[in-house]
Design a protein around this motif. Structure first.
Motif, short mmCIF file in Angstrom:
data_model
loop_
_atom_site.label_atom_id
_atom_site.label_comp_id
_atom_site.label_asym_id
_atom_site.label_seq_id
_atom_site.Cartn_x
_atom_site.Cartn_y
_atom_site.Cartn_z
N ALA A 8 0.83 -1.21 0.00
CA ALA A 8 0.00 0.00 0.00
C ALA A 8 0.86 1.25 0.00
O ALA A 8 1.92 1.29 0.63
CB ALA A 8 -0.93 0.01 1.20
N ILE A 9 0.37 2.27 -0.69
CA ILE A 9 0.96 3.61 -0.65
C ILE A 9 -0.02 4.52 0.08
O ILE A 9 -1.22 4.47 -0.15
CB ILE A 9 1.22 4.13 -2.08
N SER A 10 0.53 5.36 0.93
CA SER A 10 -0.29 6.23 1.78
C SER A 10 0.01 7.69 1.47
O SER A 10 1.16 8.12 1.53
CB SER A 10 0.00 5.92 3.25
N LEU A 11 -1.04 8.45 1.17
CA LEU A 11 -0.92 9.89 0.96
C LEU A 11 -1.61 10.62 2.09
O LEU A 11 -2.60 10.14 2.64
CB LEU A 11 -1.55 10.29 -0.37
N PHE A 12 -1.12 11.81 2.45
CA PHE A 12 -1.71 12.58 3.55
C PHE A 12 -1.84 11.66 4.77
O PHE A 12 -2.91 11.56 5.39
CB PHE A 12 -3.08 13.14 3.16
N SER A 13 -0.75 11.03 5.12
CA SER A 13 -0.80 9.91 6.08
C SER A 13 -1.17 10.33 7.49
O SER A 13 -1.76 9.53 8.23
CB SER A 13 0.56 9.21 6.10
N GLY A 14 -0.82 11.56 7.87
CA GLY A 14 -1.06 11.95 9.26
C GLY A 14 -0.34 11.01 10.19
O GLY A 14 0.77 10.57 9.93
N ALA A 15 -1.00 10.66 11.30
CA ALA A 15 -0.39 9.76 12.28
C ALA A 15 -0.56 8.30 11.89
O ALA A 15 0.01 7.42 12.53
CB ALA A 15 -1.01 9.99 13.65
N GLY A 16 -1.37 8.01 10.86
CA GLY A 16 -1.46 6.64 10.38
C GLY A 16 -2.71 5.88 10.76
O GLY A 16 -2.67 4.65 10.87
N GLY A 17 -3.84 6.57 10.94
CA GLY A 17 -5.08 5.86 11.24
C GLY A 17 -5.51 4.95 10.10
O GLY A 17 -5.83 3.78 10.31
N LEU A 18 -5.53 5.50 8.87
CA LEU A 18 -5.86 4.68 7.71
C LEU A 18 -4.82 3.58 7.51
O LEU A 18 -5.15 2.45 7.16
CB LEU A 18 -5.91 5.55 6.45
N ASP A 19 -3.57 3.91 7.77
CA ASP A 19 -2.48 2.98 7.56
C ASP A 19 -2.57 1.79 8.52
O ASP A 19 -2.35 0.64 8.13
CB ASP A 19 -1.14 3.69 7.76
N LEU A 20 -2.90 2.08 9.76
CA LEU A 20 -3.04 1.01 10.73
C LEU A 20 -4.20 0.09 10.33
O LEU A 20 -4.10 -1.14 10.43
CB LEU A 20 -3.28 1.59 12.12
N VAL A 30 4.19 0.66 2.45
CA VAL A 30 5.61 0.72 2.09
C VAL A 30 6.08 2.12 1.76
O VAL A 30 7.29 2.38 1.70
CB VAL A 30 5.91 -0.23 0.91
N ALA A 31 5.16 3.06 1.54
CA ALA A 31 5.55 4.45 1.26
C ALA A 31 4.48 5.37 1.78
O ALA A 31 3.28 5.06 1.74
CB ALA A 31 5.76 4.68 -0.23
N ALA A 32 4.90 6.52 2.31
CA ALA A 32 3.96 7.48 2.89
C ALA A 32 4.43 8.89 2.59
O ALA A 32 5.63 9.17 2.56
CB ALA A 32 3.85 7.27 4.40
N VAL A 33 3.46 9.78 2.40
CA VAL A 33 3.73 11.20 2.19
C VAL A 33 3.00 11.98 3.27
O VAL A 33 1.78 11.89 3.39
CB VAL A 33 3.25 11.67 0.80
N ASN A 46 5.99 3.83 14.18
CA ASN A 46 5.02 2.75 14.37
C ASN A 46 4.84 1.82 13.17
O ASN A 46 4.26 0.75 13.34
CB ASN A 46 3.66 3.37 14.71
N PHE A 47 5.32 2.23 12.00
CA PHE A 47 5.13 1.40 10.82
C PHE A 47 6.49 0.92 10.32
O PHE A 47 7.25 1.67 9.72
CB PHE A 47 4.38 2.18 9.74
N HIS A 48 6.77 -0.34 10.56
CA HIS A 48 8.09 -0.88 10.29
C HIS A 48 8.21 -1.50 8.91
O HIS A 48 9.28 -1.99 8.54
CB HIS A 48 8.46 -1.89 11.38
N GLY A 49 7.13 -1.50 8.15
CA GLY A 49 7.20 -2.02 6.80
C GLY A 49 7.55 -0.98 5.76
O GLY A 49 7.68 -1.29 4.57
N LEU A 50 7.71 0.29 6.19
CA LEU A 50 8.06 1.35 5.24
C LEU A 50 9.38 1.03 4.55
O LEU A 50 10.39 0.75 5.21
CB LEU A 50 8.17 2.69 5.97
N ALA A 51 9.37 1.09 3.22
CA ALA A 51 10.58 0.79 2.47
C ALA A 51 11.57 1.95 2.48
O ALA A 51 12.75 1.76 2.19
CB ALA A 51 10.22 0.43 1.04
N SER A 52 11.10 3.15 2.79
CA SER A 52 11.92 4.36 2.83
C SER A 52 11.36 5.27 3.91
O SER A 52 10.20 5.10 4.34
CB SER A 52 11.89 5.09 1.48
#
Length: 353
Positions: A8-20, A30-33, A46-52
């Motif tokens: 998954a790619i995350s845009l406007f990630s904030g603290a990561g509610g959608l990501d969690l 794997v990527a967040a902006v 909190n998100f250890h799968g981020l590739a960068s």
């Protein structure tokens, strides 16, 4: 690490509610902006799968190629695109500003940033979240909403949109949000998840009547917290808070309610003014930047503590936020409850697998 349902790619990630929610539904983000430094640091913690590392730039200046590069996708495509563009131009609390009602807020263009990345990265599914006021039929919202849906169609996606109340999905907070979900044209139209809970909300009954909403009292029961300096209620009317019954607000001090010494005129303030939680109902919507007299306040006549807000959003206790108390409140207030995100994304994943 590749999750069973993909990347998954995350845009406007904030603290990561959608990501969690996405990770609980089986994806790996794997990527967040995210341009806010504290929220970006929260994501990285909190998100250890981020590739960068999180891309900490204004998305208007970030190319889709750079996002895919951060995701280490090469020529591949993401399995899921998620994001909630900032809602400033369309939130109910902003409609008192003429320039926002006229649709002149520059943040409105962030919706186009999302559809640009959608068209250029071609994910196998997407979830876009926003304030439900975006669907209102007014000068600011209607043109922006219609343009958003048109651009999603032009990007090659079939989609459905629906306003969901978080309380109807087991979140101990009444928080209505718009979810637009979609897949490439030619695929079966995805459906939003059915409500799991139900009850009274804004003078009507919503959700699944067979299972009552989770209340604030249930969510905070047995939660051990320490006092915080910021929990002290200040402001011109702070001394009135102890006299307000749980679940009520400033209207308690009006002649219409029979108060012997009324302080306020009827409906002269926002509903959240001196608003107090009821332990017998879900929490009202928790805001990102409440004023000194804006609730919801705890029924113990204080501001909510950080662990309590986390519980009312369904963030796990071990989720570690970065920043000051005000920053954490903003990160939480701008976030999607992870439980709601999980149920929406899980429904989409089950339909595209």
């Amino acid at each position: 690490m590749v999750a069973s349902k993909g990347l998954a790619i995350s845009l406007f990630s904030g603290a990561g509610g959608l990501d969690l929610g996405a990770e609980r539904a089986g994806y790996t983000v794997v990527a967040a902006v995210e341009r806010d430094k504290d929220a970006a640091a929260t994501m990285e913690k909190n998100f250890h799968g981020l590739a960068s590392p999180v891309i900490r730039e204004d998305i208007l200046h970030v190319t889709s190629r750079a996002i895919k590069s951060a995701a280490k996708l090469g020529r591949g495509r993401p399995d899921l695109l998620i994001g909630g563009p900032p809602c400033t131009p369309f939130s109910k609390s902003g409609f008192w500003l003429d320039w926002k009602r006229a649709g002149l807020d520059p943040d409105a263009s962030l919706l186009q940033a999302y559809t640009r990345v959608l068209a250029e990265t071609r994910p196998r599914a997407f979830v876009l979240e926003n304030v439900y006021a975006l669907t209102y039929n007014n000068r600011a919202s209607r043109p922006a909403y219609e343009r958003l849906l048109r651009e999603i169609d032009e990007a090659g996606y079939t989609f459905s949109s629906k306003v969901l109340n978080a309380a109807d999905y087991g979140v101990p907070q009444a928080r209505p949000r718009l979810f637009v979900i979609g897949v490439p044209k030619g695929k079966k139209l995805p459906l939003h998840p059915d409500a799991t809970h139900g009850g009274n909300w804004e003078r009507r009954t919503t959700g699944n009547s067979g299972r009552p909403h989770v209340t604030a009292g249930e969510a905070l029961k047995d939660l051990v917290t320490e006092s915080e300096p910021e929990e002290v209620v200040r402001g011109q009317y702070a001394h009135l808070l102890p006299g307000i019954p749980p679940g009520d607000n400033y209207l308690h001090y009006t002649a219409e309610r029979g108060h012997p010494d009324p302080v306020f005129r009827w409906r002269s303030r926002y509903w959240s003014f001196l608003l107090k939680l009821s332990p017998d109902k879900p929490s009202p919507t928790i805001q990102a930047q409440p004023g000194p007299n804006i609730g919801p306040f705890h029924w113990e006549n204080r501001r909510l503590r950080v662990p309590e807000m986390k519980a009312l959003f369904t963030f796990p206790s071990e989720f570690d936020f970065v920043g000051s108390r005000a920053s954490i409140q903003a990160q939480l207030g701008n976030s999607v409850p992870p439980l709601l995100a999980e149920k929406v994304i899980e429904a989409v994943a089950d339909q595209v697998s």
